[in-house]
Motif scaffolding. Structure first.
Motif, PDB file in Angstrom:
ATOM      1  N   VAL A 259       0.839  -1.201   0.000  1.00  0.00           N
ATOM      2  CA  VAL A 259       0.000   0.000   0.000  1.00  0.00           C
ATOM      3  C   VAL A 259       0.872   1.248   0.000  1.00  0.00           C
ATOM      4  N   ASP A 260       0.475   2.231  -0.777  1.00  0.00           N
ATOM      5  CA  ASP A 260       1.172   3.515  -0.792  1.00  0.00           C
ATOM      6  C   ASP A 260       0.138   4.630  -0.860  1.00  0.00           C
ATOM      7  N   VAL A 261       0.551   5.836  -0.511  1.00  0.00           N
ATOM      8  CA  VAL A 261      -0.319   7.011  -0.517  1.00  0.00           C
ATOM      9  C   VAL A 261       0.435   8.168  -1.150  1.00  0.00           C
ATOM     10  N   GLY A 262      -0.271   8.978  -1.920  1.00  0.00           N
ATOM     11  CA  GLY A 262       0.356  10.155  -2.508  1.00  0.00           C
ATOM     12  C   GLY A 262      -0.576  10.867  -3.451  1.00  0.00           C
ATOM     13  N   ALA A 263      -0.082  11.940  -4.041  1.00  0.00           N
ATOM     14  CA  ALA A 263      -0.848  12.690  -5.037  1.00  0.00           C
ATOM     15  C   ALA A 263      -0.788  11.952  -6.367  1.00  0.00           C
ATOM     16  N   TRP A 264      -1.948  11.693  -6.960  1.00  0.00           N
ATOM     17  CA  TRP A 264      -2.008  10.927  -8.204  1.00  0.00           C
ATOM     18  C   TRP A 264      -1.308  11.695  -9.326  1.00  0.00           C
ATOM     19  N   GLY A 265      -0.407  10.998 -10.009  1.00  0.00           N
ATOM     20  CA  GLY A 265       0.368  11.625 -11.067  1.00  0.00           C
ATOM     21  C   GLY A 265       1.622  12.299 -10.554  1.00  0.00           C
ATOM     22  N   GLY A 266       1.804  12.318  -9.228  1.00  0.00           N
ATOM     23  CA  GLY A 266       3.002  12.870  -8.625  1.00  0.00           C
ATOM     24  C   GLY A 266       3.854  11.755  -8.060  1.00  0.00           C
ATOM     25  N   GLU A 267       3.672  11.487  -6.746  1.00  0.00           N
ATOM     26  CA  GLU A 267       4.447  10.402  -6.132  1.00  0.00           C
ATOM     27  C   GLU A 267       4.011   9.026  -6.628  1.00  0.00           C
ATOM     28  N   ILE A 268       2.762   8.900  -7.037  1.00  0.00           N
ATOM     29  CA  ILE A 268       2.243   7.603  -7.447  1.00  0.00           C
ATOM     30  C   ILE A 268       1.449   7.740  -8.732  1.00  0.00           C
ATOM     31  N   GLY A 318      -1.921   6.882   6.362  1.00  0.00           N
ATOM     32  CA  GLY A 318      -0.677   7.311   5.745  1.00  0.00           C
ATOM     33  C   GLY A 318       0.395   6.253   5.845  1.00  0.00           C
ATOM     34  N   VAL A 319       1.520   6.549   5.214  1.00  0.00           N
ATOM     35  CA  VAL A 319       2.652   5.621   5.210  1.00  0.00           C
ATOM     36  C   VAL A 319       3.895   6.337   5.734  1.00  0.00           C
ATOM     37  N   THR A 320       4.782   5.561   6.372  1.00  0.00           N
ATOM     38  CA  THR A 320       6.036   6.076   6.914  1.00  0.00           C
ATOM     39  C   THR A 320       7.157   5.836   5.897  1.00  0.00           C
ATOM     40  N   PRO A 321       8.359   6.348   6.153  1.00  0.00           N
ATOM     41  CA  PRO A 321       9.465   6.118   5.206  1.00  0.00           C
ATOM     42  C   PRO A 321       9.799   4.647   5.004  1.00  0.00           C
ATOM     43  N   THR A 322       9.504   3.789   5.980  1.00  0.00           N
ATOM     44  CA  THR A 322       9.799   2.359   5.847  1.00  0.00           C
ATOM     45  C   THR A 322       8.659   1.582   5.200  1.00  0.00           C
ATOM     46  N   GLY A 323       7.570   2.287   4.852  1.00  0.00           N
ATOM     47  CA  GLY A 323       6.414   1.612   4.271  1.00  0.00           C
ATOM     48  C   GLY A 323       5.395   1.151   5.285  1.00  0.00           C
ATOM     49  N   ALA A 324       5.667   1.349   6.592  1.00  0.00           N
ATOM     50  CA  ALA A 324       4.674   1.009   7.610  1.00  0.00           C
ATOM     51  C   ALA A 324       3.429   1.858   7.397  1.00  0.00           C
ATOM     52  N   MET A 325       2.265   1.306   7.743  1.00  0.00           N
ATOM     53  CA  MET A 325       0.980   1.960   7.491  1.00  0.00           C
ATOM     54  C   MET A 325       0.344   2.380   8.797  1.00  0.00           C
ATOM     55  N   VAL A 326      -0.217   3.589   8.823  1.00  0.00           N
ATOM     56  CA  VAL A 326      -0.793   4.163  10.037  1.00  0.00           C
ATOM     57  C   VAL A 326      -2.224   4.599   9.758  1.00  0.00           C
ATOM     58  N   TYR A 327      -3.125   4.180  10.632  1.00  0.00           N
ATOM     59  CA  TYR A 327      -4.522   4.618  10.573  1.00  0.00           C
ATOM     60  C   TYR A 327      -4.844   5.369  11.854  1.00  0.00           C
ATOM     61  N   VAL A 328      -5.524   6.508  11.720  1.00  0.00           N
ATOM     62  CA  VAL A 328      -5.967   7.318  12.856  1.00  0.00           C
ATOM     63  C   VAL A 328      -7.476   7.469  12.778  1.00  0.00           C
ATOM     64  N   GLY A 329      -8.170   7.258  13.887  1.00  0.00           N
ATOM     65  CA  GLY A 329      -9.616   7.440  13.904  1.00  0.00           C
ATOM     66  C   GLY A 329     -10.097   7.791  15.296  1.00  0.00           C
ATOM     67  N   GLY A 330     -11.030   8.750  15.371  1.00  0.00           N
ATOM     68  CA  GLY A 330     -11.564   9.097  16.673  1.00  0.00           C
ATOM     69  C   GLY A 330     -12.337  10.399  16.647  1.00  0.00           C
ATOM     70  N   PRO A 331     -12.822  10.842  17.817  1.00  0.00           N
ATOM     71  CA  PRO A 331     -13.674  12.025  17.906  1.00  0.00           C
ATOM     72  C   PRO A 331     -12.882  13.307  18.108  1.00  0.00           C
ATOM     73  N   ALA A 332     -13.606  14.443  18.032  1.00  0.00           N
ATOM     74  CA  ALA A 332     -13.083  15.772  18.390  1.00  0.00           C
ATOM     75  C   ALA A 332     -11.818  16.129  17.617  1.00  0.00           C
ATOM     76  N   LEU A 333     -11.815  15.852  16.309  1.00  0.00           N
ATOM     77  CA  LEU A 333     -10.660  16.146  15.462  1.00  0.00           C
ATOM     78  C   LEU A 333     -11.020  17.178  14.404  1.00  0.00           C
ATOM     79  N   SER A 334     -10.148  18.152  14.216  1.00  0.00           N
ATOM     80  CA  SER A 334     -10.229  19.029  13.047  1.00  0.00           C
ATOM     81  C   SER A 334      -9.330  18.437  11.970  1.00  0.00           C
TER      82      SER A 334
END
Length: 409
Positions: A259-268, A318-334
């Motif tokens: 899995v990877d994340v980025g701007a389409w046509g840019g990083e990916i 998102g993804v880290t420099p090593t390719g590890a994947m991070v998910y964040v979810g919860g309340p009271a977030l801007s």
């Protein structure tokens, strides 16, 4: 002289006599009506029939929305129905009004402090090393256990998934946000279509079926609705259900589950190895920096629901420099605090996913090689239950599976 029924006279008098039945003006000593007799009854009948027909059509449609398979909350189903039937501005206005009278409280502490993630397991050597502890928000002192990663899916080859809990910011200190970290050497991603969004027929089922349940480790909701709100496209099985948008924040899954994340046509971009693409809004984190428009961007950047500065339930990936994947979810977030949590977790490229309590959820599982594995919610007060993704879903979502199922746990 004209009668009430009109005399058969030539020319203009005949026309007036015929029209006379529909007016109040006297022609000679004749008619005195503007409309046909009991015109208002006829008008009411027409309006009544129209209302009944429209009502029956709407009722049938609403019933279908409320009874379709899955565990979507009633409020979410009604909101989706409204947006599908041209009532998007009204739904957004209602959500904004609800937010104004139910803003998350300021201050306080989490009841019971920072909980230990349910289903925590023992460490196992192997795989990528554990990430550094997640720093709490700027301006607050860490509570015991806050930001400390705990193994929640541990295999003989290493820890596949870690979880931790932090507060969203220095003001909303009574709320807790869940964070997942996944080892790319041990797990791979899958994009599941929803029966409504995107709809259609695909090789991947709209749920985690009995086969995948033997190896699944996590699942969480995808992005905004594809009918315009996400401002992006959707790709799977070699076809674009919606065109992929250059520059859009994109989560890309390769044929090997990477899995990877980025701007389409840019990083990916597209290639023979790409199995699925899910786009949503614009990049939230790029090169390890939170998008500076997180507090000022409009609907094109961050969607039309409530607003980017509102402190509501949100999620991101998102993804880290090593390719590890991070998910964040919860309340009271801007949008900004969501991006800051990604950045603090080491993410270099990340994107916002879905928002609002009816959609934001994170679940992790203890795969044991059998269907119906033990399942756990990522953060307290989560509205979506642990079995949600094991049922048919109306909306698309992501799951992550072990690359090989361990024989013994």
């Amino acid at each position: 002289m004209l009668s009430r029924r009109g005399d058969r006279v030539p020319g203009l008098l005949s026309a007036l006599a015929s029209a006379c039945r529909y007016c109040w003006v006297d022609v000679g000593r004749g008619c005195r009506r503007w409309w046909p007799r009991r015109w208002w009854l006829r008008a009411l009948s027409v309006v009544g029939v129209a209302v009944v027909v429209v009502g029956l059509m709407a009722a049938q449609s609403i019933v279908e929305a409320l009874t379709r398979p899955g565990s979507d909350p009633v409020a979410a189903r009604l909101a989706e129905w409204g947006r599908d039937h041209g009532l998007g501005p009204l739904v957004t206005a209602l959500e904004a009004g609800q937010y104004e009278v139910n803003k998350p409280r300021i201050g306080g502490a989490p009841p019971g402090g920072i909980p230990r993630p349910p289903g925590a397991e023992a460490e196992h050597p192997g795989g990528q090393p554990a990430p550094p502890p997640l720093r709490p928000p700027v301006g607050v002192s860490p509570l015991p256990g806050e930001g400390q990663w705990q193994p929640v899916v541990s295999t003989p080859r290493g820890v596949a998934v870690r979880a931790t809990t932090v507060r969203p910011d220095a003001e909303h200190t009574s709320f807790l946000v869940g964070v997942l970290w996944m080892d790319p050497t041990l797990v791979g991603g899958v994009l599941h279509p929803g029966t409504v969004d995107p709809g259609g027929h695909w090789s991947i089922p709209p749920k985690i079926d009995a086969t995948e349940q033997r190896s699944v480790v996590t699942a969480f909701s995808a992005g905004f609705r594809l009918q315009g709100d996400s401002h992006g496209g959707w790709y799977q099985d070699g076809r674009q259900l919606r065109p992929l948008v250059p520059g859009a924040a994109s989560m890309v899954i390769d044929t090997d589950g990477r899995v990877d994340v980025g701007a389409w046509g840019g990083e990916i971009g597209m290639g023979p190895q790409v199995a699925a693409v899910r786009q949503n809004l614009v990049p939230l984190v790029d090169n390890g920096v939170v998008n500076p428009t997180c507090a000022t961007g409009g609907t094109r950047q961050w969607g039309s629901t409530v607003g980017q500065a509102a402190f509501i339930s949100r999620s991101a990936f998102g993804v880290t420099p090593t390719g590890a994947m991070v998910y964040v979810g919860g309340p009271a977030l801007s949008v900004c605090t969501l991006g800051e949590l990604l950045r603090s977790a080491g993410v270099v490229r990340g994107m916002e996913l879905d928002i609002n309590p009816a959609w934001v959820s994170g679940v992790y599982f203890h795969p044991n090689g059998r269907p119906q594995p033990p399942a756990f919610e990522l953060f307290p007060d989560q509205q979506i239950g642990t079995q949600h993704y094991l049922q048919v879903s109306s909306r698309d979502f992501f799951s992550f599976d072990l690359r090989s199922v361990p024989e013994n746990r």
